[in-house]
Design a protein around this motif. Structure first.
Motif, PDB file in Angstrom:
ATOM      1  N   ASP A  46     -16.937 -32.419   6.087  1.00  0.00           N
ATOM      2  CA  ASP A  46     -16.824 -31.737   7.373  1.00  0.00           C
ATOM      3  C   ASP A  46     -18.133 -31.750   8.141  1.00  0.00           C
ATOM      4  O   ASP A  46     -19.201 -31.530   7.564  1.00  0.00           O
ATOM      5  CB  ASP A  46     -16.380 -30.290   7.148  1.00  0.00           C
ATOM      6  N   ARG A  65     -14.700 -38.399  15.614  1.00  0.00           N
ATOM      7  CA  ARG A  65     -13.406 -37.820  16.007  1.00  0.00           C
ATOM      8  C   ARG A  65     -12.289 -38.860  15.888  1.00  0.00           C
ATOM      9  O   ARG A  65     -11.165 -38.521  15.492  1.00  0.00           O
ATOM     10  CB  ARG A  65     -13.496 -37.285  17.428  1.00  0.00           C
ATOM     11  N   SER A  68     -11.147 -38.954  12.247  1.00  0.00           N
ATOM     12  CA  SER A  68     -10.882 -37.682  11.566  1.00  0.00           C
ATOM     13  C   SER A  68      -9.620 -37.779  10.723  1.00  0.00           C
ATOM     14  O   SER A  68      -8.754 -38.632  10.953  1.00  0.00           O
ATOM     15  CB  SER A  68     -10.737 -36.552  12.584  1.00  0.00           C
ATOM     16  N   VAL A 102     -15.095 -31.529  12.744  1.00  0.00           N
ATOM     17  CA  VAL A 102     -14.497 -32.817  12.399  1.00  0.00           C
ATOM     18  C   VAL A 102     -14.451 -32.962  10.885  1.00  0.00           C
ATOM     19  O   VAL A 102     -15.479 -32.866  10.211  1.00  0.00           O
ATOM     20  CB  VAL A 102     -15.303 -33.991  12.985  1.00  0.00           C
ATOM     21  N   ILE A 104     -13.650 -35.717   8.017  1.00  0.00           N
ATOM     22  CA  ILE A 104     -13.633 -37.173   7.957  1.00  0.00           C
ATOM     23  C   ILE A 104     -13.868 -37.590   6.511  1.00  0.00           C
ATOM     24  O   ILE A 104     -14.537 -36.878   5.753  1.00  0.00           O
ATOM     25  CB  ILE A 104     -14.721 -37.764   8.898  1.00  0.00           C
TER      26      ILE A 104
END
Length: 394
Positions: A46, A65, A68, A102, A104
């Protein structure tokens, strides 16, 4: 500062992020990584709060983003697979969904950061075997046998930092175990999840269970397998097959989909296992060597802030080195003064939230209440700690 040569140990998140900023400021950067190439797999991580500002300043926030995980929510199931808790407000891996944070995959983030850096030399398949420093330089001998000199060395090589061991001493002096162990690996999306995650906590053991979340447009999944232990587990952190056996024994039983999940974990090519632990140091530097991220102030996965602290730490360390004109004494001191309170707050938050989860879960009236405790404990306190720091300009 083009004549200032910096060796960075570790090519996951913190190391490449530091390389990004140092090359931008004109330093000459070499990154050494024991793995033969960029490491695949890893958990969903995160980027939160002030780390979003850092990512924006790096010019990579839009890419983050775009990559994500896109989770829509989560469920908690009992031993039969029956759903006992469901929410579209948050996930156990990423927290609140209605915010700018975000989530990821770790390998996606590492790739994006690495590609964003300038002219960086990477030495894959090698590691620092020894180093000797004086007032002018650091002489490094690598495991490959090559020897080179650098002006500065930064250990960004994680919880089991080799750099820290060589300069500060054995890991046992600085580690605080939290009583939880976790494995992460890629598995088939055998549950048919669609931007969703499912968690199961086995009823007969503290923190024993698993979480599975879909990944890469639902074409695969990432599995987290967890179990508690009062004492640290004795294992070789480089012996992956032995680690798989440790996890298989700890999670033996027919609760939910655990047998099938364990078998998928046995077959995983990117299996990673470690204890949830923290690193507590009186100082993050010694002479011309400094520590960054988990190597210096690991908060454990329980903090949910390891990646954000790595990004923020890289930004601050590079910024202070640039501001000090390469004077490592002034820069290392300023770096630590800037971040120590924030790192400590995140570490203590992880400890307190874990303690509270255990206490409340033991008092829960039923499985649904226990699941709610597991997912929702400490949400407000967590947000407060994350927002308690603002990045400065350099």
């Amino acid at each position: 500062m083009n004549d200032t040569k910096v060796l960075v140990s570790g090519a996951s998140i913190a190391g490449p992020a530091l390389a990004h900023w140092l090359t931008r400021y004109g330093f000459s950067v070499t990154v050494v990584e024991r793995a033969p190439g960029p490491r695949p797999g890893g958990q969903a991580v995160d980027v939160r709060g002030p780390a979003l500002d850092v990512a924006d300043r790096m010019g990579i926030l839009d890419q983050l983003r775009a990559h994500s995980t896109g989770m829509r929510g989560m469920s908690v199931v009992d031993s039969t697979g029956a759903e006992v808790y469901r929410t579209t407000d948050r996930t156990v891996s990423g927290g609140e969904l209605d915010n700018p944070d975000v989530e990821i995959l770790r390998d996606d983030l590492a790739r994006i950061i690495t590609e964003s850096a300038g002219d960086v030399e990477y030495l894959f398949g090698d590691s620092i075997a020894g180093l000797d420093q004086d007032d002018h330089e650091v002489r490094v001998v690598f495991e490959s046998g090559r020897a080179r000199t650098f002006d500065l060395v930064v250990g960004a090589d994680g919880l089991h930092s080799n750099t820290r061991r060589l300069v500060f001493g054995p890991t046992e002096r600085f580690i605080r175990h939290l009583g939880v162990n976790m494995a992460v690996c890629t598995v088939p999306n055998f549950l048919g999840l669609e931007n969703w995650q499912v968690m199961h906590q086995m009823p007969d053991g503290d923190m024993r269970g698993a979480m599975v979340m879909s990944a890469r447009d639902n074409t695969e999944a990432r599995a987290y397998l967890m179990f508690g232990s009062a004492e640290p587990v004795d294992y070789d952190h480089r012996d992956v097959e032995a680690q798989k056996e440790i996890v298989a024994r700890a999670l033996a039983g027919d609760s939910w989909e655990m047998p099938r999940l364990v078998e998928h974990a046995r077959a995983a090519a990117d299996f990673h296992f470690d204890s949830a632990a923290q690193i507590l140091l009186d100082s993050w530097s010694r002479g011309r060597v400094a520590l960054l991220g988990d190597a210096g102030y690991c908060g454990s996965p329980m903090s949910g802030q390891g990646t954000s602290l790595a990004l923020i730490g890289a930004y601050v360390l590079a910024g202070e080195l640039a501001a000090a004109g390469g004077d490592h004494r002034a820069a290392f001191a300023a770096y630590e003064e800037e971040l120590r309170d924030y790192a400590r707050a995140n570490q203590e938050m992880a400890v307190m939230n874990l303690r509270e989860r255990r206490a409340q879960a033991g008092q829960a009236a039923d499985a649904s209440a226990a699941a709610e405790v597991l997912v929702e404990t400490g949400v407000a306190e967590f947000a407060q700690v994350v927002a308690s720091y603002a990045v400065k300009d350099y």
